[in-house]
Design a protein around this motif. Structure first.
Motif, PDB file in Angstrom:
ATOM      1  N   VAL A  41       8.191 -15.361   3.071  1.00 36.48           N
ATOM      2  CA  VAL A  41       8.073 -13.977   2.731  1.00 36.48           C
ATOM      3  C   VAL A  41       7.329 -13.418   3.671  1.00 36.48           C
ATOM      4  CG1 VAL A  41       7.973 -14.950   0.334  1.00 36.48           C
ATOM      5  CG2 VAL A  41       5.782 -14.669   1.614  1.00 36.48           C
ATOM      6  N   ALA A  42       7.296 -13.669   4.805  1.00 34.52           N
ATOM      7  CA  ALA A  42       6.665 -12.986   5.963  1.00 34.52           C
ATOM      8  C   ALA A  42       7.611 -11.627   6.151  1.00 34.52           C
ATOM      9  CB  ALA A  42       6.772 -13.692   7.455  1.00 34.52           C
ATOM     10  N   PRO A  43       6.849 -10.536   6.572  1.00 32.91           N
ATOM     11  CA  PRO A  43       7.750  -9.183   6.630  1.00 32.91           C
ATOM     12  C   PRO A  43       8.920  -9.434   7.735  1.00 32.91           C
ATOM     13  CG  PRO A  43       5.389  -8.719   6.475  1.00 32.91           C
ATOM     14  CD  PRO A  43       5.415 -10.314   6.500  1.00 32.91           C
ATOM     15  N   HIS A  44       8.695  -9.969   8.703  1.00 33.71           N
ATOM     16  CA  HIS A  44       9.856 -10.078   9.805  1.00 33.71           C
ATOM     17  C   HIS A  44      10.717 -11.166   9.340  1.00 33.71           C
ATOM     18  CE1 HIS A  44       6.367 -12.983  10.834  1.00 33.71           C
ATOM     19  NE2 HIS A  44       7.659 -13.969  10.896  1.00 33.71           N
ATOM     20  N   MET A  45      10.638 -12.013   8.597  1.00 35.21           N
ATOM     21  CA  MET A  45      11.655 -12.829   7.808  1.00 35.21           C
ATOM     22  C   MET A  45      12.582 -12.189   6.796  1.00 35.21           C
ATOM     23  SD  MET A  45      11.686 -15.469   9.751  1.00 35.21           S
ATOM     24  CE  MET A  45      13.037 -16.255   8.862  1.00 35.21           C
ATOM     25  N   VAL A  46      11.994 -11.486   6.105  1.00 32.96           N
ATOM     26  CA  VAL A  46      12.633 -10.393   4.994  1.00 32.96           C
ATOM     27  C   VAL A  46      13.322  -9.528   5.817  1.00 32.96           C
ATOM     28  CG1 VAL A  46      12.206  -8.726   3.148  1.00 32.96           C
ATOM     29  CG2 VAL A  46      10.771 -10.714   3.335  1.00 32.96           C
ATOM     30  N   ALA A  47      13.023  -8.865   6.830  1.00 40.88           N
ATOM     31  CA  ALA A  47      13.610  -7.829   7.477  1.00 40.88           C
ATOM     32  C   ALA A  47      15.078  -8.625   8.274  1.00 40.88           C
ATOM     33  CB  ALA A  47      13.031  -7.309   8.551  1.00 40.88           C
ATOM     34  N   ALA A  48      14.860  -9.678   8.659  1.00 43.52           N
ATOM     35  CA  ALA A  48      15.990 -10.699   9.147  1.00 43.52           C
ATOM     36  C   ALA A  48      17.002 -11.007   8.246  1.00 43.52           C
ATOM     37  CB  ALA A  48      15.159 -11.728   9.989  1.00 43.52           C
ATOM     38  N   GLY A  49      16.500 -11.220   7.188  1.00 41.05           N
ATOM     39  CA  GLY A  49      17.327 -11.707   5.976  1.00 41.05           C
ATOM     40  C   GLY A  49      18.295 -10.345   5.759  1.00 41.05           C
ATOM     41  N   VAL A  50      17.848  -9.436   5.856  1.00 43.97           N
ATOM     42  CA  VAL A  50      18.598  -8.037   5.678  1.00 43.97           C
ATOM     43  C   VAL A  50      19.809  -7.916   6.908  1.00 43.97           C
ATOM     44  CG1 VAL A  50      18.495  -5.572   5.236  1.00 43.97           C
ATOM     45  CG2 VAL A  50      16.986  -6.861   3.978  1.00 43.97           C
ATOM     46  N   THR A  51      19.170  -7.716   7.993  1.00 43.96           N
ATOM     47  CA  THR A  51      20.081  -7.573   9.410  1.00 43.96           C
ATOM     48  C   THR A  51      20.895  -8.617   9.662  1.00 43.96           C
ATOM     49  OG1 THR A  51      18.329  -8.508  10.739  1.00 43.96           O
ATOM     50  CG2 THR A  51      18.361  -5.841  10.180  1.00 43.96           C
ATOM     51  N   ASN A  52      20.588  -9.833   9.262  1.00 46.18           N
ATOM     52  CA  ASN A  52      21.349 -11.044   9.544  1.00 46.18           C
ATOM     53  C   ASN A  52      22.839 -11.115   8.812  1.00 46.18           C
ATOM     54  OD1 ASN A  52      19.517 -12.113  11.211  1.00 46.18           O
ATOM     55  ND2 ASN A  52      19.103 -13.748  10.042  1.00 46.18           N
ATOM     56  N   LYS A  53      22.833 -10.231   7.679  1.00 46.86           N
ATOM     57  CA  LYS A  53      23.799 -10.270   6.840  1.00 46.86           C
ATOM     58  C   LYS A  53      25.057  -9.411   7.484  1.00 46.86           C
ATOM     59  CE  LYS A  53      21.782 -10.371   2.417  1.00 46.86           C
ATOM     60  NZ  LYS A  53      21.441  -9.766   1.036  1.00 46.86           N
ATOM     61  N   ALA A  54      24.728  -8.699   8.554  1.00 46.83           N
ATOM     62  CA  ALA A  54      25.827  -7.928   9.286  1.00 46.83           C
ATOM     63  C   ALA A  54      26.681  -8.948   9.947  1.00 46.83           C
ATOM     64  CB  ALA A  54      25.018  -7.014  10.128  1.00 46.83           C
ATOM     65  N   PHE A  55      26.215  -9.937  10.507  1.00 50.05           N
ATOM     66  CA  PHE A  55      26.889 -10.836  11.322  1.00 50.05           C
ATOM     67  C   PHE A  55      26.918 -12.123  11.159  1.00 50.05           C
ATOM     68  CE2 PHE A  55      22.641 -10.674  13.167  1.00 50.05           C
ATOM     69  CZ  PHE A  55      22.362 -11.994  13.186  1.00 50.05           C
ATOM     70  N   ARG A  56      26.547 -12.849   9.892  1.00 45.94           N
ATOM     71  CA  ARG A  56      26.537 -14.081   9.472  1.00 45.94           C
ATOM     72  C   ARG A  56      27.987 -14.195   8.714  1.00 45.94           C
ATOM     73  NH1 ARG A  56      21.236 -16.683   8.517  1.00 45.94           N
ATOM     74  NH2 ARG A  56      20.232 -16.528  10.577  1.00 45.94           N
ATOM     75  N   ALA A  57      28.280 -15.227   8.438  1.00 53.53           N
ATOM     76  CA  ALA A  57      29.534 -15.465   7.616  1.00 53.53           C
ATOM     77  C   ALA A  57      29.285 -15.982   6.259  1.00 53.53           C
ATOM     78  CB  ALA A  57      30.225 -16.687   8.486  1.00 53.53           C
ATOM     79  N   GLY A  58      27.839 -16.262   6.151  1.00 53.94           N
ATOM     80  CA  GLY A  58      27.477 -16.450   4.681  1.00 53.94           C
ATOM     81  C   GLY A  58      26.134 -17.117   4.511  1.00 53.94           C
ATOM     82  N   PRO A  59      25.536 -17.339   3.437  1.00 54.66           N
ATOM     83  CA  PRO A  59      24.212 -17.886   3.567  1.00 54.66           C
ATOM     84  C   PRO A  59      23.906 -19.053   4.382  1.00 54.66           C
ATOM     85  CG  PRO A  59      25.029 -17.988   1.383  1.00 54.66           C
ATOM     86  CD  PRO A  59      26.164 -17.686   2.454  1.00 54.66           C
ATOM     87  N   ALA A  60      22.723 -19.329   4.836  1.00 51.22           N
ATOM     88  CA  ALA A  60      22.476 -20.514   5.693  1.00 51.22           C
ATOM     89  C   ALA A  60      22.291 -21.619   4.789  1.00 51.22           C
ATOM     90  CB  ALA A  60      21.173 -20.246   6.400  1.00 51.22           C
ATOM     91  N   GLU A  61      22.758 -22.894   5.246  1.00 51.16           N
ATOM     92  CA  GLU A  61      22.386 -24.074   4.653  1.00 51.16           C
ATOM     93  C   GLU A  61      21.104 -24.872   5.045  1.00 51.16           C
ATOM     94  OE1 GLU A  61      24.471 -28.340   3.571  1.00 51.16           O
ATOM     95  OE2 GLU A  61      25.458 -27.016   5.027  1.00 51.16           O
TER      96      GLU A  61
END
Length: 100
Positions: free
Chosen positions: A70-90
């Motif tokens: 729940v760290a702010p930098h992880m929440v932000a990364a979760g949003v920006t990663n969607k632009a290049f990720r193929a799907g959710p991480a396992e």
């Protein structure tokens, strides 16, 4: 006493976008490694596949991992990663195998 938490996080990017994952990790890693309880946070590319990665994480406790999530930098990364990720991480949680 709480046992360390060990994780392997498998990540796939959209075709040809692996370099974006590496850049995002390089920006994020110093922040994560500075978190209380972070023992390891390393990204590895899967051999022969420039768009697949394994993130190796070790945390001092379940509480440290929960705070990381729940760290702010992880929440932000979760949003920006969607632009290049193929799907959710396992996320794979590891336990030590008993020695016989």
């Amino acid at each position: 006493m709480s046992q360390p938490i060990k994780l392997i996080v498998l990540v796939a990017t959209q075709p040809g976008r692996g370099a974006e994952q590496i850049a995002a990790f390089e920006a994020l890693a110093p922040l994560v490694r500075a978190e209380e309880g972070c023992l390891q946070y390393d990204l590895h590319r899967v051999a022969d596949d420039p768009d697949r990665f394994a993130l190796i994480e070790r945390w001092a406790s379940a509480e440290a991992l929960a705070a990381h999530d729940v760290a702010p930098h992880m929440v932000a990364a979760g949003v920006t990663n969607k632009a290049f990720r193929a799907g959710p991480a396992e996320v794979i949680r590891l336990v030590d195998a008993p020695l016989s």
